[in-house]
Design an enzyme around this catalytic site. Sequence first.
Site, PDB file in Angstrom:
ATOM      1  N   GLU A 356      -3.946 -16.686  24.704  1.00 21.01           N
ATOM      2  CA  GLU A 356      -5.339 -17.146  24.659  1.00 21.01           C
ATOM      3  C   GLU A 356      -6.325 -15.998  24.882  1.00 21.01           C
ATOM      4  O   GLU A 356      -7.274 -16.093  25.656  1.00 21.01           O
ATOM      5  CB  GLU A 356      -5.532 -18.299  25.652  1.00 21.01           C
ATOM      6  CG  GLU A 356      -4.644 -19.485  25.286  1.00 21.01           C
ATOM      7  CD  GLU A 356      -4.624 -20.604  26.313  1.00 21.01           C
ATOM      8  OE1 GLU A 356      -5.359 -20.502  27.328  1.00 21.01           O
ATOM      9  OE2 GLU A 356      -3.872 -21.582  26.117  1.00 21.01           O
ATOM     10  N   GLU A 463       2.811 -24.909  20.070  1.00 23.95           N
ATOM     11  CA  GLU A 463       2.797 -25.871  21.185  1.00 23.95           C
ATOM     12  C   GLU A 463       2.275 -27.224  20.716  1.00 23.95           C
ATOM     13  O   GLU A 463       1.410 -27.829  21.350  1.00 23.95           O
ATOM     14  CB  GLU A 463       1.901 -25.352  22.328  1.00 23.95           C
ATOM     15  CG  GLU A 463       2.247 -23.969  22.831  1.00 23.95           C
ATOM     16  CD  GLU A 463       1.276 -23.479  23.902  1.00 23.95           C
ATOM     17  OE1 GLU A 463       0.592 -24.325  24.531  1.00 23.95           O
ATOM     18  OE2 GLU A 463       1.199 -22.253  24.110  1.00 23.95           O
TER      19      GLU A 463
END
Length: 586
Positions: A356, A463
């Site tokens: 991220e 994910e």
Amino acid sequence: MKGFSGFTMPLLLCLIFVLFCSGSGQVTQAVFNDVYYDASAPTQCLAEPGITMYGGGIIVNPEFSYGTYGWTVFGQGQIEERVSRTNNGFMVASDRKHPLDSFSQKVLLEKGKFYMFSAWVQVSEGSETVSAVFGTGDGVFVPGGSVVAEHGCWSLLKGGIAANSSGLVDVLFESKNTSKEIWVDNVALQPFSKKQWRFHQDQNMEKVRKSKVRLHVTYPYSKAGVGGATVLIRQTKPGFAFGCGMNSHILKSTDYQNWFASRFRFTAFTNEMKWYSTEKKQGQENYTIADTMVKFAQDNRISIRGHNVFWDDLKYQSDWVKTLSPEELQEAAERRINSVVSRYAGEVIAWDVVNENLHFSFLEDNLGKNASSIYFSKAYKLDPSARMFLNEFNTIEFGGDVKVSPGNFKKRLEEILSYPGNEDIPPGIGVQGHFGPGQPNLAYMRSSLDILATAGAPIWLTEVSVEPGLNQAQYLEEVLREAYAHPAVEGIIIFAGPAPAGFYATALTDMNFSNTPAGDVVDKLIKEWKSEDLEARTDDGGFFGTSLLHGEYEITVIDPITNSSSTSRFEVTRDSSERIFHLQME
């Protein structure tokens, strides 16, 4: 000249956009046959705007050949057509007071359809993010994609929306910096029915997930083919990486172990490799759980994605990490990357190096702007066999998070790879795929994958999850099919699993390991994306041809005379198309 002559304006527009019109020329209904999907997504900034996709689709006057006809001011400010030095007309929004001040056109959306949007944009000076927005009229504005536009050249803004209801909406543009004019040309909005959308998916699946192969069976020391030989083909491992997240509950549950090993050949640990799990107290590393999970995966021929080396979000740092000075943090981070990557080097297929990194900047804020680039370099040197991934959320899920737009993701990856010494790093694009409980915006998802694909790196959905809701299983299937059908996607990991292991958001089983509807979807796709056992016979020349899903195969050939058999193994890949596999009878 962008227009035609010899028609009145209302009739002309009806002819151009294939619309049924009333006698007055009013648009009443748009009808499209099977429309070819345009996957192009040029990311270069061009001196002249690129082509108008789909001829504009349902947009009236998409190239502004007729000035501002069909377009109106949205909000405050002024709109006008300008003409470039090359005699190209384009629309300008100026004197803007609010980010949404621009120009708009009302279009009729039909529930259940997907709408692909594109436009070529630039700004009057510098660079600025420009977004496509769909206003529903009740104060709700749905984002449909964005691009960082520049002055002096034209950038493609590609995106889309899924219509959850029927009705009129305003198509307009947004830019936060109201001091800059928005310039737009060659706007398009193309509808696709669900049938058309699925047709394009199936078309891609046949093209990118299968290859036509020919088998030639001969006897040793002879070129003559064995006619009438029985051929038994069994796929032993699918070529597409479809896996599932795994957590530490698997170490104490035989049911969980059996459930997982019978389905998946790829995984990522949800938390167990992360820094806060392996070094809860400074200087006290403990890899016991991660090591045991790695052994389980290896014993069951399950490939592992390393998730993750660092997480750039301050919230997910251990308390002791947050108290470190920059000098101490650098020392601790060096110890961390050397420890985890060296430990599992050669045992994982990929690393999420800095998780991220577009949303957050913990490492950059404390260690300098090149921190992530440096750690990509270190990770690659420690484990050159693995692919190094940038991993983010909202890049394919939500068009309103401009920080992680596909264009910005690609730009960040290019920045990391352009750091001195990083040119040879094999990069990967990790898009997490956490979807909400509502209808997923597959139009935006597909356009985002198109843009990301231009980076030339393999894309993984890392994910995938869908929040609980009325149609969770259906939406999960739609997301998975969309990803599987895209040529640039090479793998999918779903962050889901059995409820007894704590997977409550996207539970694939109940507490008794019986499938939920979402679990049924996953099992159905596992079966569909694996070739069924095949039995056939060779022709008189000893040949047999078929189309096979990519993957590893075991083939047994039975002699038509002696009934003796010979077994071989081979792999079908994208490069296997029209290849002849030569098999010899023993």
